[in-house]
Design an enzyme around this catalytic site. Structure first.
Site, mmCIF file in Angstrom:
data_model
loop_
_atom_site.group_PDB
_atom_site.id
_atom_site.type_symbol
_atom_site.label_atom_id
_atom_site.label_comp_id
_atom_site.label_asym_id
_atom_site.label_seq_id
_atom_site.Cartn_x
_atom_site.Cartn_y
_atom_site.Cartn_z
ATOM 1 C CG HIS A 155 -51.041 -59.224 11.888
ATOM 2 N ND1 HIS A 155 -51.194 -60.619 12.475
ATOM 3 C CD2 HIS A 155 -49.955 -59.134 12.923
ATOM 4 C CE1 HIS A 155 -50.276 -61.058 12.066
ATOM 5 N NE2 HIS A 155 -49.724 -60.709 13.060
ATOM 6 C CG ASP A 278 -36.114 -55.747 28.786
ATOM 7 O OD1 ASP A 278 -35.021 -56.652 29.377
ATOM 8 O OD2 ASP A 278 -36.659 -55.495 29.947
ATOM 9 C CB SER A 293 -47.884 -60.904 16.179
ATOM 10 O OG SER A 293 -47.927 -60.057 15.300
#
Length: 331
Positions: A155, A278, A293
């Site tokens: 992004h 997890d 990210s």
């Protein structure tokens, strides 16, 4: 004069759509490493103003039309590219008792404004808050040996604390060391706390709605793993995992369950919806945290995309960008 340089971790953004594109597959070097990102403005960005006193009268630069988001390009015709050169040029003009004119860039237009200042005991202050760049921590998605390019983050990187929508396109990527994790809570995403290292990995040539892209100098040889990318049509709901760093430089495998897929005809965010399953990772992060990210998502032995967003209301859930759209930007 008060200066600042912001440091941010990255995971949540807004974006817009591009035109329809064709996508392609590639064999790439798998990422997952923590990276430090430094973006440099082409000049110095004004981030705000404050009151000073001139001739015993209160003065604020905003009254002369200075705006947050203006970029200072020149001081009396001399180009500046950092806070240090801005200070040096302003001090020189003050010493020479010259009127100071700043050349500003605003909405791709050039403006000229006089810089007023308060001077006391040989020190000056201008009423302008400025910064010359942004730093942040994210994750490398892949290195492309065919183009010697890299893709990361998934992004755009920008300062969301400012009203300005100025986006920096150029900068550098460095190695990064994760020191600790602040866990996420619903309504309050956590973050990686990391130090940016001194080893430069590459040079950024683009920062857009779908990630950070650039030319790499080298990649961590111990982490070299060639992997094929999957087209959007190959991605399935169900089990997958992503790679990220939660401590130091060590890559951690995080199991996820892909719960929803959006089939997209053009680049768009949140194509992949997943939840972290997890338990070991959840014990450390309690969900998706800022700094993840760019973490590459792998399914059926192929790279399918990267982590980009956290669901603020349910931090165990996150969103991803299809690798198709990252490869399109790599072109």
């Amino acid at each position: 004069m008060l200066f600042k340089k912001l440091s941010i971790t990255l995971v949540i953004v807004v974006t817009m759509l591009f035109q329809t594109v064709n996508v392609f597959a590639a064999d790439v070097i798998l990422g997952g490493q923590s990276i430090g990102i430094e973006l440099d403005y082409d000049g110095v960005l004004i981030t705000g103003t404050y009151d000073i006193s001139i001739d015993n009268k209160k003065y604020n630069p905003s009254s002369d039309g200075y705006l947050t988001g203006d970029i200072i390009k020149k001081v009396n015709g001399q180009s500046i590219d950092s806070i240090s050169t801005l200070m040096a040029n302003v001090e020189k003009e003050i010493d020479n008792k010259n009127t100071i004119t700043l050349t500003l860039s605003r909405d791709k237009k050039e403006l000229h404004k006089e810089l007023k200042f308060q001077e006391s005991d040989g020190k000056f202050t201008t009423g302008l808050y400025v910064q010359d760049g942004l730093t942040g921590v994210g994750t490398m998605t892949y290195f492309n040996p065919a183009t010697h390019h890299f893709g990361a983050l998934g992004h755009v990187m920008m300062d969301v604390s400012l009203e300005s929508d100025v986006i920096i396109k150029k900068g550098s990527v460095y190695n990064s060391y994760v020191k600790k994790i602040n866990p996420s809570e619903n309504g309050k995403p956590g973050e990686k706390i990391a130090e940016i290292g001194s080893i430069q990995i590459g040079t950024i040539y683009d920062n857009n709605n779908y990630g950070i892209y650039g030319n790499y100098d080298d990649y961590p040889s111990q982490d070299k793993q060639i992997i094929s990318t999957a087209s959007m049509d190959e991605v399935e709901e169900g089990e997958a995992y992503f790679l990220t760093v939660l401590d130091g430089h060590t890559l951690t495998k995080c199991s996820i369950n892909i719960t929803k897929l959006k089939k997209q005809n053009e680049p768009s965010i949140k194509g992949i919806t997943f939840e972290i399953t997890d338990e070991k990772v959840l014990s450390l992060t309690n969900g998706v945290v800022q700094g993840m990210s760019g973490s590459p998502i792998i399914q059926n032995g192929k790279l399918i995309g990267c982590v980009t967003h956290v669901d603020v209301n349910n931090v165990h859930q996150g969103y991803g960008l299809y690798i198709d759209w990252m490869l399109e930007n790599d072109k």
